[in-house]
Write an enzyme that holds these catalytic residues in place. Structure first.
Site, PDB file in Angstrom:
ATOM      1  CD  GLU A 165      48.004  44.293  41.819  1.00  0.00           C
ATOM      2  OE1 GLU A 165      47.228  44.059  41.069  1.00  0.00           O
ATOM      3  OE2 GLU A 165      48.050  45.354  42.550  1.00  0.00           O
ATOM      4  CD  GLU A 362      50.306  49.229  42.416  1.00  0.00           C
ATOM      5  OE1 GLU A 362      49.020  49.241  42.505  1.00  0.00           O
ATOM      6  OE2 GLU A 362      50.694  48.716  41.322  1.00  0.00           O
TER       7      GLU A 362
HETATM    8  C1  BGP Z   1      46.422  47.935  41.172  1.00  0.00           C
HETATM    9  C2  BGP Z   1      47.151  47.892  39.797  1.00  0.00           C
HETATM   10  C3  BGP Z   1      47.502  49.424  39.147  1.00  0.00           C
HETATM   11  C4  BGP Z   1      46.462  50.408  39.526  1.00  0.00           C
HETATM   12  C5  BGP Z   1      45.931  50.366  40.879  1.00  0.00           C
HETATM   13  C6  BGP Z   1      44.477  50.935  41.197  1.00  0.00           C
HETATM   14  O1  BGP Z   1      46.072  46.544  41.467  1.00  0.00           O
HETATM   15  O2  BGP Z   1      48.698  47.550  39.808  1.00  0.00           O
HETATM   16  O3  BGP Z   1      47.631  49.198  37.846  1.00  0.00           O
HETATM   17  O4  BGP Z   1      45.352  50.553  38.569  1.00  0.00           O
HETATM   18  O5  BGP Z   1      45.238  48.931  41.192  1.00  0.00           O
HETATM   19  O6  BGP Z   1      43.517  50.506  40.657  1.00  0.00           O
HETATM   20  P1  BGP Z   1      42.193  51.241  40.825  1.00  0.00           P
HETATM   21  O7  BGP Z   1      41.809  52.605  40.133  1.00  0.00           O
HETATM   22  O8  BGP Z   1      40.937  50.256  40.081  1.00  0.00           O
HETATM   23  O9  BGP Z   1      41.513  51.188  42.033  1.00  0.00           O
END
Ligand code: BGP
Length: 461
Positions: A165, A362
């Site tokens: 990202e 993800e």
């Molecule tokens: C994505 C990132 C991760 C992770 C995930 C969940 O954008 O790549 O590193 O943090 O988001 O994020 P959150 O816990 O803020 O929902």
């Protein structure tokens, strides 16, 4: 059954900072630094020092991966752990031992590692001395770090990614104040974005020159932009959001060129970054082998109602709106749940980006401790809410694959509940709960479902 292509990757993703803990870390990242400075900005005032303690527990954790049939897994190598001296590239021997043992443990257990090089974790020394990716010197120091990682682990790691990202540190650090250095400066933001794209390109080209057997890609958060209506103004708003948030990185990283209209808009606002001919050639040349895509929520936009006086951020061109017919996740700030977006992303990659091999790097459903509840009689945590929603997403992905999308895997966010930047441990995503008091890992029901899915390479209709 919804069957997936043979050899499909099933696993999860995390990152170095979010899982390892800082034990024996030779340098600090901006996250260690910022937490020391402003702990109150972090949920529950919990910082990255201990987190999942993977540094000590990776062997037990790989066994837990095996238990739920992962055949692949992504984490990142921390720049601030591996490199002792950023300018000479001297490595920290303990970090080399740790990453070697971790990678070997994964391989020994049939889990293919995908290793990412940058997951929001600028070494604080480089941020303080040179402004991090504001500076082209740091671009070259990043490439030196990548070179060390390739030399040390490239014989066994077959899948590398440069950035996770890459737009997020730009947004967080230079536009909206949710990453260090907490600046709000669109001019600097475009320079940092460009420098990151350059760092990515130089790293890809270096990897290819080193002639290591393996593949290299990048992981982008491709949030599709949907317009409120089909009116010209609303469609334009969605176009602009897509241009700024998706195509800004997709086009240079996949096609080697910047969208022309984006360049014109930046020029209009006097935001053009400093570039050289050689750098642009480097970007043009850098061909990735695959793409990783992170997807959580759709972006809903409408025409701007009140014009901003000057350009502060891309919202100069659109307003957000809430889908009146949407479904929302009460456990993640009421974010919309929209599985069809995954199909749309897959089609976009298929139709507009040469159907490049890609994987879902993800996807996740956030819950909190209350909504997941206590351990039940069967010894598991009941997160059926998560399984039901994941199924809906996987059905959309399956539909796209049936139509020829070149998707080769799914990594869910995340393996063990991990620390997540300012949110710390507020949102839980893992297949295993992390008990913060004891460090114990407790399996969730979704893990049982996923184990079957990975074993069957598909699931029942
Ligand atoms: C994505 C990132 C991760 C992770 C995930 C969940 O954008 O790549 O590193 O943090 O988001 O994020 P959150 O816990 O803020 O929902």
């Amino acid at each position: 059954m919804y069957k997936f292509p043979e050899g499909f990757f099933w696993g999860a993703a995390t990152s170095g900072v979010q899982s390892e803990g800082s034990k024996n870390q030779v340098n600090k990242s901006i996250w260690n630094y910022w937490f020391e400075k402003e702990p109150k900005r972090f949920s529950g005032e919990i910082g990255p020092d201990v987190v999942c303690d993977t540094y000590n527990k990776f062997k037990e954790d790989v066994a837990l991966m095996k238990e739920i049939n992962f055949n692949s897994f992504r984490t990142s190598i921390q720049w601030a752990r591996l490199i002792k001296d950023f300018e000479t590239g001297e490595v920290c021997e303990d970090a080399v031992r740790f990453y070697n043992e971790y990678i070997d443990e994964l391989l020994k257990n049939g889990v293919e590692p995908i290793i990412n090089l940058y997951h929001f974790d600028m070494p604080s020394e480089l941020q303080e001395k040179f402004g991090g990716f504001e500076s082209k010197k740091v671009v070259n120091l990043f490439v030196l770090f990548a070179q060390k990682a390739f030399e040390l682990f490239g014989d066994r790691v077959k899948y590398w990614t440069t950035f996770n990202e890459p737009i997020v540190p730009v947004e967080g650090g230079y536009l909206y104040d949710f990453h260090y250095p907490n600046k709000k400066d669109p001019k600097l933001a475009t320079q940092v974005a460009y420098n990151i794209i350059l760092a990515h390109a130089k790293t890809v080209n270096l990897y290819k020159n080193m002639k290591i057997s393996g593949e290299i890609g990048v992981i982008l958060n491709l949030t599709p932009s949907y317009s409120r209506s089909n009116s010209e103004e609303d469609l334009k708003a969605a176009y602009m959001a897509d241009l700024f948030f998706n195509r800004s990185f997709l086009d240079p990283m996949l096609k080697g060129e910047f969208p022309k209209d984006l360049c014109e808009i930046l020029k209009e606002h006097n935001l053009t970054p400093e570039t050289t001919k050689e750098e642009l050639k480097e970007i043009e040349k850098a061909k990735v082998d695959f793409l990783g895509v992170n997807y959580y929520v759709p972006r809903r936009v409408k025409a701007k109602e009140k014009k901003d006086e000057k350009f502060n951020n891309p919202e100069y061109y659109f307003d957000y709106y809430i889908n009146p017919d949407g479904r929302f996740n009460p456990y993640r700030d009421n974010n919309e749940i929209y599985p069809v977006a995954l199909y749309d992303i897959a089609k976009n990659v298929q139709e507009n980006y040469g159907n490049i091999p890609w994987y879902l790097a993800e996807i996740g459903i956030a819950m909190d401790l209350n909504s997941e509840g206590d351990v039940k009689e069967d010894g598991l945590i009941d997160d059926t809410f998560r399984t039901d929603l994941m199924k809906e997403h996987f059905i959309q992905l399956h539909r796209a694959i049936e139509e020829g999308s070149n998707c080769f895997g799914v990594h869910q966010w995340t393996f063990i509940d991990c620390w997540s930047w300012l949110n710390s441990f507020k949102r839980r995503y893992g297949f295993y709960r992390l008990d913060l008091e004891t460090g114990k890992r407790i399996k969730k029901k979704h893990g049982v479902w996923f184990a079957q899915l990975a074993k069957d390479n598909g699931f029942e209709k």
